[in-house]
Design a protein around this motif. Structure first.
Motif, short mmCIF file in Angstrom:
data_model
loop_
_atom_site.label_atom_id
_atom_site.label_comp_id
_atom_site.label_asym_id
_atom_site.label_seq_id
_atom_site.Cartn_x
_atom_site.Cartn_y
_atom_site.Cartn_z
N LEU A 225 1.48 6.36 -3.53
CA LEU A 225 1.37 5.17 -2.70
C LEU A 225 1.08 3.99 -3.62
CD1 LEU A 225 1.06 3.62 0.00
CD2 LEU A 225 -1.35 4.32 0.00
N LEU A 226 1.86 2.91 -3.51
CA LEU A 226 1.67 1.74 -4.36
C LEU A 226 1.22 0.56 -3.51
CD1 LEU A 226 3.59 3.59 -6.14
CD2 LEU A 226 4.25 1.47 -7.27
N LEU A 227 0.12 -0.07 -3.93
CA LEU A 227 -0.46 -1.19 -3.20
C LEU A 227 -0.62 -2.41 -4.11
CD1 LEU A 227 -3.33 0.67 -1.29
CD2 LEU A 227 -1.06 0.06 -0.41
N ARG A 228 -0.14 -3.56 -3.63
CA ARG A 228 -0.30 -4.82 -4.35
C ARG A 228 -1.63 -5.46 -3.95
NH1 ARG A 228 2.85 -6.57 -8.67
NH2 ARG A 228 1.29 -8.16 -8.37
N SER B 125 -5.73 -4.95 -8.14
CA SER B 125 -6.66 -5.96 -7.67
C SER B 125 -7.20 -5.66 -6.28
CB SER B 125 -5.96 -7.33 -7.73
OG SER B 125 -6.89 -8.38 -7.73
N LEU B 126 -6.86 -6.47 -5.26
CA LEU B 126 -7.33 -6.23 -3.90
C LEU B 126 -6.88 -4.86 -3.40
CD1 LEU B 126 -8.61 -7.15 -1.20
CD2 LEU B 126 -6.44 -8.30 -0.67
N GLY B 127 -5.65 -4.46 -3.75
CA GLY B 127 -5.19 -3.14 -3.37
C GLY B 127 -6.06 -2.04 -3.92
N ALA B 128 -6.62 -2.26 -5.12
CA ALA B 128 -7.52 -1.28 -5.72
C ALA B 128 -8.84 -1.20 -4.96
CB ALA B 128 -7.76 -1.63 -7.18
#
Length: 247
Positions: A10-13, A84-87
């Motif tokens: 899953l990849l989150l920006r 960043s925020l996704g992390a």
């Protein structure tokens, strides 16, 4: 040769960035791991979901994304690569649902519990950011942002047209940026790592101080993996280096 077992990803920006802002990295990661399966999901308020209202708490982002993930629906474990925020969302996800995420690769993130606000958003960017308040033109938007988060002029030039086209099609609303900032500013990381985590940062990050990654690493007793020169957006600045960190 070491056998590669297929994985789910899953990849989150991050803040105000959508799936399209992965740029060519989205293709590169799928080429690098052709047997793996990938989900690219926008945070509410970003990208294709730009008409939605962004939550003001990190927990609500977790709730939203879990309801959309096919991996979750099928009860399949997965890795997360998040910026960043996704992390931050990923950290809370691991804390709330520790058995869903195999491993998290957290890129250039920060926590109010570990770093002061002037490290989490370096003051040199304040004036540049004010430019965005008075413009809704995608070209100005992307030129300003990419100059803050990508250090390589060649990489900025290579990705610029695609980024401008995407931001023109899916412009983020200022109220959602403020709501995302509110969520990020209030969120505190746990005192210990919530699971199997690899912390990735860059000594060249001009948006969020590299000290943020280093302080999380110190608190969690983890080895940080630091890029020597890339900006905040390592996937754009040096995609090949980042792919090597995922092995």
């Amino acid at each position: 040769m070491q056998q590669h077992h297929p994985k789910n990803w899953l990849l989150l920006r991050g803040l105000a960035r959508g799936v399209g802002h992965w740029g060519t990295f989205a293709e590169k990661i799928q080429e690098r791991f052709p047997q793996d399966r990938f989900e690219f999901i926008d945070l509410p308020g970003n990208g294709t979901r730009n008409e939605e209202v962004s939550p003001t708490t990190i927990g609500d982002y977790v709730k939203d994304l879990r309801s959309r993930s096919e991996f979750v629906k099928k009860n399949e474990k997965f890795n997360v690569l998040a910026v960043s925020l996704g992390a931050m969302v990923t950290v809370e996800w691991m804390r709330e649902f520790p058995h869903e995420i195999n491993k998290a690769f957290l890129v250039c993130t920060s926590s109010s519990g570990f770093s002061p606000f002037y490290h989490r958003f370096q003051p040199i960017n304040v004036v540049k950011s004010l430019r965005l308040l008075s413009s809704n033109q995608a070209l100005i938007w992307e030129n300003t942002i990419l100059n803050m988060i990508v250090n390589s002029a060649d990489r900025r030039e290579a990705e610029m047209l695609g980024m401008v086209a995407y931001s023109d099609r899916y412009p983020v609303k200022m109220q959602n940026i403020l709501r995302q900032l509110a969520a990020a500013s209030q969120f505190r990381f746990p005192k210990e790592a919530p699971g199997d985590v690899r912390l990735i940062g860059s000594h060249g990050d001009r948006l969020v101080s590299p000290h943020c990654t280093l302080r999380i690493a110190h608190a969690w007793e983890l080895k940080p993996h630091m890029h020597p020169w890339a900006g905040h957006d390592i996937p754009i600045d040096d995609p090949q280096w980042l792919l090597e960190q995922l092995l």
